[in-house]
Design a protein around this motif. Structure first.
Motif, PDB file in Angstrom:
ATOM      1  N   THR A   1       0.827  -1.208   0.000  1.00 40.98           N
ATOM      2  CA  THR A   1       0.000   0.000   0.000  1.00 40.98           C
ATOM      3  C   THR A   1       0.860   1.256   0.000  1.00 40.98           C
ATOM      4  N   ARG A   2       2.020   1.224   0.655  1.00 43.32           N
ATOM      5  CA  ARG A   2       2.918   2.386   0.608  1.00 43.32           C
ATOM      6  C   ARG A   2       3.484   2.549  -0.807  1.00 43.32           C
TER       7      ARG A   2
ATOM      8  N   ARG B   1       0.862   4.096  -3.384  1.00 39.42           N
ATOM      9  CA  ARG B   1       0.463   5.501  -3.269  1.00 39.42           C
ATOM     10  C   ARG B   1       1.524   6.462  -3.813  1.00 39.42           C
TER      11      ARG B   1
ATOM     12  N   GLU C   1       5.082   5.925  10.079  1.00 39.28           N
ATOM     13  CA  GLU C   1       5.209   4.781   9.169  1.00 39.28           C
ATOM     14  C   GLU C   1       6.575   4.111   9.323  1.00 39.28           C
TER      15      GLU C   1
ATOM     16  N   ASN D   1     -10.743   8.089  10.699  1.00 41.90           N
ATOM     17  CA  ASN D   1      -9.445   7.800  10.074  1.00 41.90           C
ATOM     18  C   ASN D   1      -8.339   7.753  11.118  1.00 41.90           C
TER      19      ASN D   1
ATOM     20  N   ALA E   1      -5.998   4.526  12.295  1.00 45.29           N
ATOM     21  CA  ALA E   1      -4.549   4.640  12.147  1.00 45.29           C
ATOM     22  C   ALA E   1      -3.837   4.427  13.482  1.00 45.29           C
TER      23      ALA E   1
ATOM     24  N   THR F   1      -1.219   1.348  14.242  1.00 49.02           N
ATOM     25  CA  THR F   1       0.100   1.587  14.829  1.00 49.02           C
ATOM     26  C   THR F   1       0.330   0.675  16.021  1.00 49.02           C
TER      27      THR F   1
ATOM     28  N   ARG G   1     -11.406   1.385   6.183  1.00 46.19           N
ATOM     29  CA  ARG G   1     -10.235   2.138   6.631  1.00 46.19           C
ATOM     30  C   ARG G   1      -9.100   1.216   7.063  1.00 46.19           C
TER      31      ARG G   1
ATOM     32  N   ARG H   1      -6.558   0.150   4.475  1.00 48.06           N
ATOM     33  CA  ARG H   1      -5.590   1.130   3.963  1.00 48.06           C
ATOM     34  C   ARG H   1      -4.201   0.968   4.590  1.00 48.06           C
ATOM     35  N   HIS H   2      -4.123   0.383   5.773  1.00 52.37           N
ATOM     36  CA  HIS H   2      -2.860   0.196   6.488  1.00 52.37           C
ATOM     37  C   HIS H   2      -2.190   1.528   6.825  1.00 52.37           C
ATOM     38  N   ASP H   3      -2.998   2.552   7.089  1.00 53.68           N
ATOM     39  CA  ASP H   3      -2.437   3.828   7.514  1.00 53.68           C
ATOM     40  C   ASP H   3      -2.064   3.769   8.987  1.00 53.68           C
TER      41      ASP H   3
ATOM     42  N   LYS I   1      -0.472   6.294  12.417  1.00 53.95           N
ATOM     43  CA  LYS I   1      -0.344   7.668  12.881  1.00 53.95           C
ATOM     44  C   LYS I   1      -0.048   7.675  14.369  1.00 53.95           C
TER      45      LYS I   1
END
Length: 298
Positions: A19-20, A23, A88, A188, A192, A196, A224, A227-229, A231
């Motif tokens: 995913t990184r 993008r 990240e 979101n 995230a 983490t 969501r 997305r593997h976000d 933060k």
């Protein structure tokens, strides 16, 4: 059981790296773009390998989930190639440590608040404050913090189970869309933060259970989560709509408690003479009466 753990860890690595990579465009990476149709919107694997200064075969091995034994220099090169931010990059290191035998096991996140922390909360009479763990369980709050989060505490989700959990409230109680003025941003951020934490504490069963529950019961969460976000939760401004005092834009600080791994003290600190300060004064007066919070309109 061990095989499933390894498979899950490999899947986490695979999805995070892919995913990184997806993008990041060649233009953003400073690569020339020639004519012809690209089959992928983001970088190709060979482009990431070139940017990181490693062989394509080695990068493919990493993206397939095999971070075991990857050196710090390899991880740094990968973080640089993928233009990872601080959260990240830290998550990548967490995934690598979890993949390296014997694996890193964190002490389970605490669910107990020490008496000294309780006294600290109670002494903070002018600002809302509460203590939560990494799973968003609110374990303790001062009077003003409980009054501010009254819609969460009063949710029918927690009538027969505890503790109060703001992530469950956000994704499983429709009333959360009234309480969080910017629900999408809050959602979101919450996902995230949880992602983490899975990197930090991959063996936390309660965390895994919470994520499984929210993934199966909430499409908003599942979308969501994919997305593997990631933060960090440190500071910012929380936008809330309280049924008694209306819209609030509250600066907050989230501080880890070094003696209590996994616990964070969240404190809201509005500007002096601001509308938010006046609103919190009204809320404190109301909370001191013990009156039930009125229902939100609309």
């Amino acid at each position: 059981m061990a095989d499933n753990t390894r498979k899950n860890a490999a899947a986490e690595v695979r999805e995070f790296l892919s995913t990184r990579r997806a993008r990041l465009t060649p233009q953003q990476a400073g690569l020339p773009v020639y004519g012809g149709q690209r089959r992928v919107a983001g970088l190709r694997r060979e482009e990431v390998a070139m940017l990181a200064g490693m062989s394509v075969d080695y990068y493919v091995r990493l993206e397939r989930g095999n971070l075991s034994g990857a050196s710090d220099s390899v991880l740094e090169a990968l973080a640089h190639a993928l233009q990872l931010d601080e959260a990240e990059r830290t998550h990548l290191y967490d995934l690598a440590r979890a993949a390296t035998p014997p694996g890193r096991r964190h002490t389970a996140t605490s669910s107990r608040v020490r008496p000294t922390i309780m006294r600290l909360l109670d002494s903070m009479t002018g600002v809302p404050a509460y203590v939560r763990n990494a799973r968003f369980d609110i374990l303790a709050a001062n009077t003003l913090g409980r009054a501010l989060y009254a819609p969460v505490y009063d949710s029918p989700l927690f009538a027969q189970r505890g503790p109060v959990n703001s992530a469950r409230f956000m994704f499983l109680d429709p009333a959360s869309r009234d309480f969080w003025a910017d629900w999408d941003k809050g959602a979101n951020d919450a996902v995230a933060f949880l992602r983490t934490e899975t990197g930090r504490s991959p063996h936390d069963k309660a965390l895994t259970d919470l994520i499984g529950e929210l993934t199966t019961r909430s499409d908003d969460f599942a979308h969501r989560w994919a997305r593997h976000d990631v933060k960090f939760h440190r500071s910012g401004v929380k936008l809330l709509h309280h049924p008694l005092v209306g819209d609030l834009a509250l600066p907050y600080e989230a501080m880890e408690l070094p003696s209590d791994p996994g616990l964070r003290l969240n404190c809201y600190t509005p500007e002096p003479d601001s509308r938010e300060r006046e609103a919190l004064g009204l809320l404190a007066s109301w909370a001191g009466t013990g009156t039930a919070v009125p229902a939100a309109n609309g």
